[in-house]
Design a protein around this motif. Structure first.
Motif, PDB file in Angstrom:
ATOM      1  N   MET A 195       0.963  -1.247   0.121  1.00 35.79           N
ATOM      2  CA  MET A 195       0.042   0.097  -0.004  1.00 35.79           C
ATOM      3  C   MET A 195       0.710   1.321  -0.152  1.00 35.79           C
ATOM      4  O   MET A 195       1.971   1.076   0.600  1.00 35.79           O
ATOM      5  N   LYS A 199      -2.874   4.813   1.807  1.00 32.53           N
ATOM      6  CA  LYS A 199      -3.667   3.544   1.795  1.00 32.53           C
ATOM      7  C   LYS A 199      -4.144   3.060   0.486  1.00 32.53           C
ATOM      8  O   LYS A 199      -5.260   2.159   0.164  1.00 32.53           O
ATOM      9  N   ARG A 201      -4.225   0.598  -2.439  1.00 33.67           N
ATOM     10  CA  ARG A 201      -3.597  -0.795  -2.527  1.00 33.67           C
ATOM     11  C   ARG A 201      -3.047  -1.111  -3.884  1.00 33.67           C
ATOM     12  O   ARG A 201      -3.837  -1.161  -4.979  1.00 33.67           O
TER      13      ARG A 201
END
Length: 245
Positions: A195, A199, A201
């Motif tokens: 990540m 955040k 991914r």
């Protein structure tokens, strides 16, 4: 098979085996003897204050265990190893939580958060452990390690606190870079995700340039390699970026 969280603290002294190494060895011991599975060990930073004795960083070490062993068996074998490997001047404590039991997770997580910013007494730790039916025991010295051991359980339960103990091994050297796809990184390390710092991914086919000490964190209840973008290329996050964990 049952699910457990086990945390230890205050086992070392300058020049001796670190608490993280002892936790990792206990995790492997319990998993191997029972045909169970142990997770990565996570390091949880606690309050650094003159009134709190610690060796270098004041951190607790926690791991999850899935095993058919009973709580009594886990405690027996873990404590035997803890006592044998702790430094003579240490103040070790261990906490064992039956994750499948009914307990007040909010109170335990609150204790963990408090232990990052304030001085907490042994009496308070024992009182909460008794209230939540958590096995909490001390095994030498002042036994102050029980505070960090209980706090580490709460911080691990929060799901976004802690660095994975040690470096992630991918065959790279600190002065040589290695480019791998996210899929390859996950397959080779057992991590759950790669990540960005905000955040995002990364997809399995995205490439990451790895260099230096590659370390993972516990984020959103997953073991994650954090990366940042530099010159339109993903790179593993450095030490400064990981300080928050």
């Amino acid at each position: 098979m049952k699910n457990w969280l086990i945390c230890i603290d205050d086992t070392d002294d300058i020049g001796t085996k670190g608490t993280g190494e002892i936790a990792e060895e206990i995790a492997h011991l319990l998993a191997n003897m029972s045909g169970g599975h142990a997770s990565f060990v996570t390091r949880h930073q606690l309050f650094v204050h003159p009134d709190i004795p610690y060796t270098s960083h004041n951190s607790a070490m926690c791991f999850a265990l899935r095993s058919p062993l009973t709580q009594a068996e886990i405690h027996q074998h873990a404590v035997a190893y803890l006592v044998a490997e702790s430094a003579p001047a240490a103040d070790p404590g261990i906490a064992i939580l039956d994750v499948d039991s009914r307990y007040d997770a909010a109170s335990l997580m609150d204790f963990g958060r408090r232990a990052k910013v304030e001085v907490i007494t042994k009496a308070a730790a024992y009182a909460l452990a008794e209230q939540l039916n958590i096995q909490l025991t001390e095994h030498g010295g002042t036994g102050q390690g029980v505070i960090g051991a209980l706090a580490g359980l709460g911080l691990r339960l929060m799901g976004s606190d802690g660095r994975v103990k040690g470096q992630i091994k991918l065959g790279q050297f600190e002065d040589v870079s290695l480019e791998l796809s996210v899929a390859d990184i996950l397959e080779q390390t057992g991590l759950d995700a790669v990540m960005s710092m905000d955040k995002y991914r990364l997809a399995l086919d995205e490439l990451v340039q790895l260099k230096g000490k590659v370390k993972a964190v516990y984020l959103d209840h997953q073991f994650v390699l954090l990366v940042h973008q530099e010159a339109e290329q993903w790179r593993n996050a450095g030490k400064q970026a990981l300080q928050a964990y």
